[in-house]
Design a protein around this motif. Structure first.
Motif, PDB file in Angstrom:
ATOM      1  N   MET A  45      38.087  45.682  40.976  1.00 24.99           N
ATOM      2  CA  MET A  45      38.997  45.524  41.929  1.00 24.99           C
ATOM      3  C   MET A  45      38.913  46.839  42.819  1.00 24.99           C
ATOM      4  N   SER A 105      45.183  39.934  45.309  1.00 27.20           N
ATOM      5  CA  SER A 105      45.654  40.094  43.901  1.00 27.20           C
ATOM      6  C   SER A 105      46.996  39.392  43.964  1.00 27.20           C
ATOM      7  N   VAL A 122      44.245  40.674  37.407  1.00 23.87           N
ATOM      8  CA  VAL A 122      44.594  41.344  38.675  1.00 23.87           C
ATOM      9  C   VAL A 122      45.629  42.410  38.216  1.00 23.87           C
ATOM     10  N   SER A 168      45.708  45.674  41.017  1.00 24.21           N
ATOM     11  CA  SER A 168      46.827  45.666  41.623  1.00 24.21           C
ATOM     12  C   SER A 168      47.690  46.886  41.860  1.00 24.21           C
TER      13      SER A 168
END
Length: 457
Positions: free
Chosen positions: A318, A334, A366, A370
């Motif tokens: 990410m 996310s 995730v 996040s």
């Protein structure tokens, strides 16, 4: 000054920055074991079983004479710990900025939490009140320490490095959590071979997390350095001595100052909502798995271990997505994934560990990203020289204001007697958080804080 001298100076500065960054990563390595082994895996089911052994015929315990369903005691204790952190964090944050000395305060908070966690070895029988007290102290201390730790990020990483540095910090934490969970799984699964009972194995795992936390905190304390802020320098030598006594006045000033940055406050509100859901899922997932789905402790450890392993890859992946699409868009994506994953959790069949592992995989992919991207995005919204003050507000949103989710979880279970109803109630946090974050113009927010705007944000 010659060009060569400037080049050498810049090179030395870069080397020192990398050294501090590596030390900074190690606090995640130190304290994340508490979050994984204690808060996520062992303490929820174990403290619930201790409370149940102390409960009356109707399944209630009575701390301070208040009737509490034994299955809700852990969630309520988490909420109380967070309320305590809300009171303490702004005072410590303002003291850190006024004195310019974050490191001694970080040490005090970290070792308070590590000591309380190590003390969980003595949690047995029907000592549910001892367990609740140690949880409240450890969790509040963790929140204060993380606020100070996060406040170093804008000081040790320039804007273009923060997404990557923040993501690496989370990756270090999840790697440590995975390593210790493997050891926990070996001890718990083969406790008879080690000559200890099942409950003793759990207490050893709890205490070992506190010892790990304290031992590895030495690394960041050696490598991070304090920086006197302009405010501290202007206040003179007396500022350090009077920092704590002036905490309340400084807190009021901080709140007033934040009102001059309404877009920063808008981001904090969005983060407060969706992160409340994230923190509640983390702290209550093992209770849901053991009490509602009937899964054994070894299955829960394996599932959380899967979360840790995938969270390392998820945080780094990410971070790369943020470089391509911007941190805000990646976080929004996310939150969609969180909503879908949590909704699916409501329909998980009892006694089916395979589907629980599938759910854990979704959470892991995730989870780290996040949180890491939210931290790095907020670092761009902090006015220079006010890092600890503003990160105290951020930490209230991160671990500090995350009391509403556990409270809602506990109250829903108390009223319905169903953990499925409790878990599905958390979907609202992700939906509302998505809507609020989508409305925040982050470029304008960064400009309003007086910081340079990265090319992609």
């Amino acid at each position: 000054m010659s060009t060569e001298t400037v080049r050498v100076g810049a090179s030395d500065e870069a080397v020192e920055r990398r050294r501090e960054q590596r030390g900074w990563y190690f606090y995640d390595w130190a304290c994340s074991v508490y979050s994984t082994s204690v808060l996520t895996v062992f303490l929820g089911p174990y403290l619930t079983s201790v409370a149940e052994s102390a409960a009356d015929a109707d399944g209630f315990v009575h701390p301070l004479g208040i009737p509490v369903r034994a299955g809700s005691f852990f969630a309520y204790s988490v909420s109380l710990s967070v309320i305590l952190a809300v009171v303490v964090m702004p005072l410590v944050g303002s003291a850190a900025d006024r004195s310019g000395r974050k490191k001694p305060l970080l040490a005090a908070a970290a070792y308070t939490g590590a000591a309380a966690t190590t003390g969980m070895f003595f949690l047995d029988g029907d000592r549910y009140l001892l367990g609740g007290l140690l949880l409240i102290v450890a969790n509040a201390a963790q929140s204060v320490a993380m606020m100070l730790y996060n406040a170093y990020l804008p000081q040790i990483a320039p804007p273009e490095e923060r997404d990557a540095v923040s993501s690496r910090g989370w990756a270090f934490g999840y790697a440590a959590g995975s390593l210790v969970l493997v050891a926990n799984l070996v001890l718990y699964s083969a406790h008879d071979g080690f000559g200890v009972s099942e409950t003793t194995a759990v207490r050893i795992c709890l205490a070992a997390a506190g010892l790990w936390w304290g031992a590895f905190t030495l690394v960041p304390l050696r490598r991070l350095r304090d920086r006197r802020s302009k405010a501290a320098g202007a206040a003179g030598a007396g500022a350090e001595a009077g920092a704590t006594s002036a905490g309340l006045r400084q807190l009021v000033a901080t709140v007033r100052d934040m009102r001059r940055h309404p877009l920063t406050l808008a981001f904090l509100l969005a983060y407060l909502i969706y992160n409340d859901g994230i923190q509640t899922v983390i702290s209550q997932a093992s209770v849901y798995g053991s009490e509602e789905l009937g899964l054994g402790q070894s299955t829960l450890i394996g599932a959380v271990l899967l979360v840790q392993v995938l969270a390392v890859a998820g945080a780094l992946t990410m971070g790369r997505l943020a470089r391509a699409y911007g941190a805000k868009r990646t976080i929004l994506g996310s939150l969609v994934a969180w909503t879908v994953t949590l909704g699916a959790g409501y329909f998980l069949p009892a006694g089916a560990p395979v589907w629980f592992f599938v759910l854990a995989a979704g959470i892991g992919l995730v989870l780290g990203g996040s949180q890491a991207l939210s931290r790095s995005l907020f670092s761009h919204l902090v006015p220079p020289g006010k890092e600890a003050e503003y990160f105290s507000a951020y930490e209230m949103s991160d671990r500090g204001m995350s009391w509403l989710g556990p409270l809602l979880f506990g109250v829903t279970y108390q009223l319905t007697g169903s953990y499925r109803s409790a878990i599905i109630s958390l979907v609202a946090f992700f939906v509302i958080g998505f809507a609020l974050l989508a409305r925040v113009p982050v470029r304008r927010a960064i400009e309003g804080a007086g910081n340079p705007v990265p090319e992609r944000i």
